[in-house]
Motif scaffolding. Structure first.
Motif, PDB file in Angstrom:
ATOM      1  N   GLY A  14      -8.037   7.276 -17.203  1.00 39.65           N
ATOM      2  CA  GLY A  14      -7.059   8.167 -16.580  1.00 39.65           C
ATOM      3  C   GLY A  14      -6.835   7.892 -15.103  1.00 39.65           C
ATOM      4  N   ARG A  15      -7.491   6.855 -14.576  1.00 41.15           N
ATOM      5  CA  ARG A  15      -7.328   6.559 -13.158  1.00 41.15           C
ATOM      6  C   ARG A  15      -6.689   5.183 -12.973  1.00 41.15           C
ATOM      7  NH1 ARG A  15     -12.229   9.131  -9.704  1.00 41.15           N
ATOM      8  NH2 ARG A  15     -12.268  11.143 -10.737  1.00 41.15           N
ATOM      9  N   GLU A  16      -6.378   4.869 -11.707  1.00 43.95           N
ATOM     10  CA  GLU A  16      -5.737   3.584 -11.424  1.00 43.95           C
ATOM     11  C   GLU A  16      -6.508   2.816 -10.363  1.00 43.95           C
ATOM     12  OE1 GLU A  16      -1.543   3.207 -10.255  1.00 43.95           O
ATOM     13  OE2 GLU A  16      -1.040   4.303 -12.095  1.00 43.95           O
ATOM     14  N   MET A  17      -6.530   1.512 -10.552  1.00 43.51           N
ATOM     15  CA  MET A  17      -7.175   0.663  -9.540  1.00 43.51           C
ATOM     16  C   MET A  17      -6.220  -0.472  -9.167  1.00 43.51           C
ATOM     17  SD  MET A  17     -10.821  -1.309  -9.799  1.00 43.51           S
ATOM     18  CE  MET A  17     -11.888   0.109  -9.917  1.00 43.51           C
ATOM     19  N   HIS A  18      -6.062  -0.674  -7.871  1.00 44.07           N
ATOM     20  CA  HIS A  18      -5.177  -1.741  -7.374  1.00 44.07           C
ATOM     21  C   HIS A  18      -5.962  -2.671  -6.449  1.00 44.07           C
ATOM     22  CE1 HIS A  18      -1.249   0.205  -8.479  1.00 44.07           C
ATOM     23  NE2 HIS A  18      -2.041   1.279  -8.489  1.00 44.07           N
TER      24      HIS A  18
ATOM     25  N   GLN B 114     -11.987  16.175   3.731  1.00 46.51           N
ATOM     26  CA  GLN B 114     -11.012  15.084   3.570  1.00 46.51           C
ATOM     27  C   GLN B 114     -11.187  14.399   2.211  1.00 46.51           C
ATOM     28  OE1 GLN B 114      -8.894  15.022   6.101  1.00 46.51           O
ATOM     29  NE2 GLN B 114     -10.240  16.505   7.147  1.00 46.51           N
ATOM     30  N   PHE B 115     -12.445  14.191   1.810  1.00 44.49           N
ATOM     31  CA  PHE B 115     -12.700  13.542   0.512  1.00 44.49           C
ATOM     32  C   PHE B 115     -12.108  14.373  -0.622  1.00 44.49           C
ATOM     33  CE2 PHE B 115     -16.496  11.417   2.592  1.00 44.49           C
ATOM     34  CZ  PHE B 115     -16.033  10.130   2.418  1.00 44.49           C
ATOM     35  N   ILE B 116     -12.334  15.690  -0.542  1.00 41.87           N
ATOM     36  CA  ILE B 116     -11.885  16.579  -1.624  1.00 41.87           C
ATOM     37  C   ILE B 116     -10.358  16.589  -1.730  1.00 41.87           C
ATOM     38  CG2 ILE B 116     -11.797  19.010  -2.344  1.00 41.87           C
ATOM     39  CD1 ILE B 116     -14.660  19.249  -1.093  1.00 41.87           C
ATOM     40  N   ALA B 117      -9.710  16.502  -0.581  1.00 39.20           N
ATOM     41  CA  ALA B 117      -8.257  16.651  -0.575  1.00 39.20           C
ATOM     42  C   ALA B 117      -7.491  15.352  -0.830  1.00 39.20           C
ATOM     43  CB  ALA B 117      -7.824  17.252   0.763  1.00 39.20           C
ATOM     44  N   ALA B 118      -8.214  14.224  -0.879  1.00 35.93           N
ATOM     45  CA  ALA B 118      -7.507  12.930  -0.898  1.00 35.93           C
ATOM     46  C   ALA B 118      -6.799  12.656  -2.224  1.00 35.93           C
ATOM     47  CB  ALA B 118      -8.494  11.820  -0.603  1.00 35.93           C
ATOM     48  N   ASP B 119      -5.613  12.082  -2.125  1.00 31.57           N
ATOM     49  CA  ASP B 119      -4.873  11.651  -3.318  1.00 31.57           C
ATOM     50  C   ASP B 119      -5.222  10.212  -3.688  1.00 31.57           C
ATOM     51  OD1 ASP B 119      -3.291  14.064  -3.167  1.00 31.57           O
ATOM     52  OD2 ASP B 119      -2.234  13.123  -1.490  1.00 31.57           O
ATOM     53  N   VAL B 120      -5.543   9.429  -2.661  1.00 29.49           N
ATOM     54  CA  VAL B 120      -5.812   8.007  -2.858  1.00 29.49           C
ATOM     55  C   VAL B 120      -6.998   7.611  -1.978  1.00 29.49           C
ATOM     56  CG1 VAL B 120      -4.915   5.673  -2.403  1.00 29.49           C
ATOM     57  CG2 VAL B 120      -3.424   7.375  -3.461  1.00 29.49           C
ATOM     58  N   ALA B 121      -7.841   6.720  -2.488  1.00 29.77           N
ATOM     59  CA  ALA B 121      -8.926   6.168  -1.672  1.00 29.77           C
ATOM     60  C   ALA B 121      -8.701   4.670  -1.501  1.00 29.77           C
ATOM     61  CB  ALA B 121     -10.271   6.419  -2.343  1.00 29.77           C
ATOM     62  N   LEU B 122      -8.799   4.226  -0.273  1.00 27.40           N
ATOM     63  CA  LEU B 122      -8.655   2.787  -0.014  1.00 27.40           C
ATOM     64  C   LEU B 122      -9.987   2.244   0.485  1.00 27.40           C
ATOM     65  CD1 LEU B 122      -5.698   0.931   1.542  1.00 27.40           C
ATOM     66  CD2 LEU B 122      -7.974   0.468   2.442  1.00 27.40           C
ATOM     67  N   THR B 123     -10.375   1.084  -0.047  1.00 27.57           N
ATOM     68  CA  THR B 123     -11.595   0.436   0.440  1.00 27.57           C
ATOM     69  C   THR B 123     -11.290  -1.021   0.784  1.00 27.57           C
ATOM     70  OG1 THR B 123     -12.321  -0.479  -1.686  1.00 27.57           O
ATOM     71  CG2 THR B 123     -13.003   1.782  -1.196  1.00 27.57           C
ATOM     72  N   GLY B 124     -12.179  -1.602   1.543  1.00 30.25           N
ATOM     73  CA  GLY B 124     -12.141  -3.037   1.733  1.00 30.25           C
ATOM     74  C   GLY B 124     -12.854  -3.703   0.572  1.00 30.25           C
TER      75      GLY B 124
ATOM     76  N   VAL C  66       0.851  -1.200   0.000  1.00 27.81           N
ATOM     77  CA  VAL C  66       0.000   0.000   0.000  1.00 27.81           C
ATOM     78  C   VAL C  66       0.889   1.253   0.000  1.00 27.81           C
ATOM     79  CG1 VAL C  66      -1.719   1.316   1.304  1.00 27.81           C
ATOM     80  CG2 VAL C  66      -1.946  -1.164   1.116  1.00 27.81           C
ATOM     81  N   LEU C  67       1.915   1.241   0.833  1.00 27.21           N
ATOM     82  CA  LEU C  67       2.807   2.403   0.906  1.00 27.21           C
ATOM     83  C   LEU C  67       3.488   2.649  -0.435  1.00 27.21           C
ATOM     84  CD1 LEU C  67       4.162   4.628   2.644  1.00 27.21           C
ATOM     85  CD2 LEU C  67       5.976   2.982   3.161  1.00 27.21           C
ATOM     86  N   SER C  68       3.908   1.562  -1.095  1.00 29.91           N
ATOM     87  CA  SER C  68       4.632   1.747  -2.363  1.00 29.91           C
ATOM     88  C   SER C  68       3.725   2.362  -3.432  1.00 29.91           C
ATOM     89  CB  SER C  68       5.226   0.421  -2.840  1.00 29.91           C
ATOM     90  OG  SER C  68       4.195  -0.436  -3.278  1.00 29.91           O
ATOM     91  N   ILE C  69       2.436   1.987  -3.396  1.00 28.92           N
ATOM     92  CA  ILE C  69       1.503   2.584  -4.367  1.00 28.92           C
ATOM     93  C   ILE C  69       1.350   4.082  -4.076  1.00 28.92           C
ATOM     94  CG2 ILE C  69      -0.855   2.531  -5.301  1.00 28.92           C
ATOM     95  CD1 ILE C  69      -0.963  -0.449  -4.344  1.00 28.92           C
ATOM     96  N   LEU C  70       1.226   4.396  -2.792  1.00 28.77           N
ATOM     97  CA  LEU C  70       1.077   5.804  -2.393  1.00 28.77           C
ATOM     98  C   LEU C  70       2.315   6.603  -2.799  1.00 28.77           C
ATOM     99  CD1 LEU C  70      -0.435   5.079   1.110  1.00 28.77           C
ATOM    100  CD2 LEU C  70      -1.545   6.503  -0.606  1.00 28.77           C
ATOM    101  N   GLN C  71       3.482   6.012  -2.566  1.00 28.22           N
ATOM    102  CA  GLN C  71       4.733   6.728  -2.870  1.00 28.22           C
ATOM    103  C   GLN C  71       4.904   6.940  -4.371  1.00 28.22           C
ATOM    104  OE1 GLN C  71       7.413   4.211  -0.685  1.00 28.22           O
ATOM    105  NE2 GLN C  71       7.502   5.609   1.075  1.00 28.22           N
ATOM    106  N   LYS C  72       4.493   5.916  -5.137  1.00 25.89           N
ATOM    107  CA  LYS C  72       4.590   6.021  -6.597  1.00 25.89           C
ATOM    108  C   LYS C  72       3.829   7.253  -7.109  1.00 25.89           C
ATOM    109  CE  LYS C  72       2.541   3.716 -10.149  1.00 25.89           C
ATOM    110  NZ  LYS C  72       1.736   2.572 -10.577  1.00 25.89           N
ATOM    111  N   HIS C  73       2.721   7.544  -6.431  1.00 25.35           N
ATOM    112  CA  HIS C  73       1.897   8.681  -6.855  1.00 25.35           C
ATOM    113  C   HIS C  73       2.210   9.949  -6.085  1.00 25.35           C
ATOM    114  CE1 HIS C  73      -0.745   6.481  -9.625  1.00 25.35           C
ATOM    115  NE2 HIS C  73      -0.517   5.458  -8.812  1.00 25.35           N
TER     116      HIS C  73
END
Lengths: 478, 246
Positions: free
Chosen positions: A275-279, A190-200, A91-98
């Motif tokens: 234009g978006r990414e899903m992991h 918080q939603f507006i400012a988020a760079d990444v969203a994580l869900t279960g 998860v951290l590596s995906i965040l760092q990549k972006h």
């Protein structure tokens, strides 16, 4: 490290709060009952769900590979994590990549299990839980006490105090509407400012490579639709073979969890928007070990509805935190010993084996049987106290011999009779006596009576007065 | 048909009147029943505490005691459940299989084996029935509220056949009382609280006589009734069905 009985005792000391906690969860159990009664085929649905999960678990390797292939075809990045640490690193590596600094998260017990939040925060990422209950406990720096209702242990006054401290609401505010509005405004930012969203992930479909996330607040959807990157984390057991199986589970999940016909948002995700990414991060973290334990593999069928917690009379009176585990309650008490037998050795004993958890479970996990079996494992693997083991052995010696049993019984009854009440009922040495009287010892045991009276006339005659005071005598006494 | 009466260990020592009532009731119904005196216990207390292996000598003793009876009848759903369900860990000789199959709870025996669904006599009291969990959900002797709002069991039916008897309608029909074997000591705080809550439900809804098929649950509840000095009598269902006075 405190055991369940110690933490439970602490919880029950607040009598009024225990009453309130019990009644609140019982209310949810009743809602579940009412809606389950209206579905004539509810028990067949449970059977079906159980069979689908059984089948999936028997071929989980094949279905996981199928899921990965299809997800990749859909343009989704698929990652595999053997344990919590690997999950967090991915998860951290995906965040760092972006170059992401802010992440919004919809409730995921898997990330709780992996302790993702503290890990990301230590790496300079701001993580905000967006489920209202989850946000409340996050602000209080507490773990959730329930998997569906994370802040169910808190009253609106507690929430008011927390929001006053962290969100600047007026002191003493306890109006649910005002508090919810404050949370809504705060979360919106918080939603507006988020760079990444994580869900279960509630359900993943091998056939399509898609997955389903269920929430009542729409927070998963808000996060995912606003952020350019979506990370979904799932345990391997979340799989269903085909899309046609999904309906069985969505019908069961919300009804069992909260008594609703369906969750307000049952959102299907298949591929990233342009234009978006899903992991997707697929996590083992002890699950294959549990799969390899024939007595306990059934626990992997769990769809995390929390019905066993709402019905459990022990959970309701001891609170989720008394389990000191990511998943509390009856299901947690069979999942946790798989991870750390010694640490969680008191949990399988935090049950009367009443069986309500098994009867309410939408996927028919034999929870109380597994609790019984864990007790045997705990004893065999030496995770039980020596004194308890010794006393059980002594008990067997006594109970395998009719002579010793009769003598022991006679001695016990005599001691109860001749010793003063203050000694037999001393709360410091006799836990029974804290809330209860011991039985009044009769003059004779049944076997003594039988030896003297076993002839037709007396046996068929009127009962001797071996009982306690009659109801009339009690009434007179009042 | 030769029936062996299995009297749970704590009933033998502390509640002889329950065993006497069971014996008398069965004989009134024409059953040839005796009490094999070498019996002790089914081994449940040790097994539920995790010491199943340590309990095996008790299992074998139980089978030796009862293997020659056509039925083994016991006024406790919990002990019956243990014999039926958990004696799977010893070698399944024909004796063990026979004993497991033929150990039956008292009311279940009266209703399904003897086919009796009414009993004579009066019992003009408001009776609160505590469905023990092992009887209800273990042996399926009563419907469970997880499945249906209806309350059905042979125990209810037999009790209601007594003239003047009224059953208490509880707020929580079938919640556990909190006894749970050694649970009542190991988790004393929660156990006590659960028992107090069950009693409060009966108090609120007017129970005069509290009854049930498992004396262990009733021992725990009676302990609370006596501690709180309530005007509620606790009787095993065998006593009521046998015609004992409260």
């Amino acid at each position: 490290m405190s055991s369940h009985p110690e933490l439970a005792e602490k919880f029950t000391r607040d009598v009024a709060r225990t009453t309130w906690h019990d009644e609140t969860l019982w209310f949810v159990r009743q809602k579940r009952d009412r809606i389950a009664y209206t579905i004539p085929e509810f028990q067949q649905l449970r059977d079906l769900a159980s069979q689908v999960k059984n089948h999936m678990l028997s071929r989980i390797d094949e279905y996981l590979i199928q899921f990965e292939e299809n997800a990749k075809k859909n343009g989704v990045h698929v990652h595999w994590a053997a344990d919590a640490e690997e999950h967090n690193r991915i998860v951290l590596s995906i965040l760092q990549k972006h170059g992401a600094k802010r992440m919004v998260k919809s409730k995921s017990m898997l990330t709780e299990e992996c302790h993702l939040n503290p890990f990301l925060q230590a790496n300079g990422i701001q993580v905000v839980d967006t489920d209202l209950g989850e946000r409340i406990v996050q602000l209080r720096n507490e773990p959730p006490s329930h998997i569906v209702l994370p802040a169910i242990h808190l009253k609106k006054e507690d929430v008011g105090e927390t929001f006053h401290q962290h969100l600047g609401t007026p002191k003493g505010e306890k109006d649910p509407q005002a508090l919810t509005e404050a949370a809504r405004q705060h979360l919106r930012e918080q939603f507006i400012a988020a760079d990444v969203a994580l869900t279960g992930v509630n359900f993943a479909i091998a056939e399509t490579g898609g997955f389903v996330v269920c929430t009542n607040e729409g927070n998963a959807d808000l996060g995912v639709n606003m952020a350019p990157v979506h990370i979904a984390c799932m345990g391997i057991e979340k799989l269903l073979p085909k899309l046609k199986h999904l309906g069985i589970f969505t019908r069961l999940l919300a009804r069992s969890a909260t008594g609703q016909p369906v969750t307000t948002y049952t959102s299907h995700f298949t591929r990233p928007a342009e234009g978006r990414e899903m992991h997707i991060v697929i996590v083992d973290n002890g699950r294959t070990q549990q799969l390899g334990r024939p007595d306990f593999r059934n626990s992997l069928k769990c769809i995390r509805c929390g019905a066993c917690m709402n019905t459990c009379p022990i959970y309701r009176r001891s609170g989720g935190h008394s389990y000191d585990a990511t998943v509390p309650g009856p299901i947690g008490a069979i999942l946790s010993p798989n991870i750390d037998l010694k640490k969680y050795s008191s949990l399988p004993f935090a049950s009367t084996l009443c069986g309500s958890c098994s009867d309410v479970c939408p996927v028919k996990i034999d929870i109380h049987n597994q609790l019984y079996k864990w007790r045997q494992v705990i004893s065999e693997e030496g995770a039980m106290s020596k004194s308890k083991k010794w006393s059980m052995k002594a008990m067997t010696t006594l109970l395998a011999s009719p002579t010793l049993f009769a003598l022991g019984g006679k001695f016990g009854r005599m001691m109860l009779k001749i010793l003063p009440h203050s000694l037999t009922h001393a709360k410091s040495i006799n836990p029974w006596a804290k809330t209860r009287e011991l039985p009044a010892p009769p003059a004779k045991s049944f076997r003594e009576w039988y030896a003297e009276n076993n002839n037709e006339e007396q046996v068929n005659g009127k009962t001797e007065s071996v009982t306690g005071p009659s109801i009339k005598q009690i009434a007179k006494h009042e | 048909m030769k029936v062996g009466l299995f009297v749970p260990c704590y009933v033998d020592q502390f509640y002889p009147q329950v065993a006497i009532a069971s014996l008398q009731l069965l004989r009134k119904l024409g059953v040839q029943v005796e009490f094999p005196t070498k019996q002790t216990c089914c081994g449940q207390p040790m097994a539920n505490s995790g010491c199943e292996q340590e309990a095996l000598p008790v299992y074998h003793h139980f089978v030796d005691t009862f293997e020659n009876y056509d039925y083994i009848v016991c006024p406790s759903g919990s002990c019956v459940y243990h014999v039926q369900k958990h004696y799977n860990v010893i070698e399944q000789t024909s004796s063990v299989q026979h004993v497991r199959a033929k150990t039956v709870e008292l009311v279940d025996f009266i209703s399904t084996v003897l086919g009796v669904d009414t009993l004579p006599g009066k019992f003009p009291y408001k009776v609160g029935l505590h469905q023990s969990c092992h009887g209800q959900r273990g042996l399926r002797l009563a419907t469970a509220s997880e499945f249906t709002p209806k309350q059905e069991s042979a125990t209810r039916q037999l009790l209601l056949s007594k003239e003047g008897l009224e059953l208490t309608e509880l707020d929580r029909k079938d919640e556990c009382c909190g006894f749970g074997g050694t649970f009542c000591v190991v988790e004393e705080a929660v156990s006590g609280r659960m028992g107090q809550d069950r009693i409060a439900d009966h108090q609120k809804n007017g129970t005069q006589v509290l009854t049930g098929g498992d004396m262990s649950c009733l021992m725990h509840l009676e302990g609370i009734v006596r501690r709180q000095q309530l005007a509620m009598r606790v009787m095993h269902v065998a006593e009521i069905l046998n015609g004992n006075e409260p």
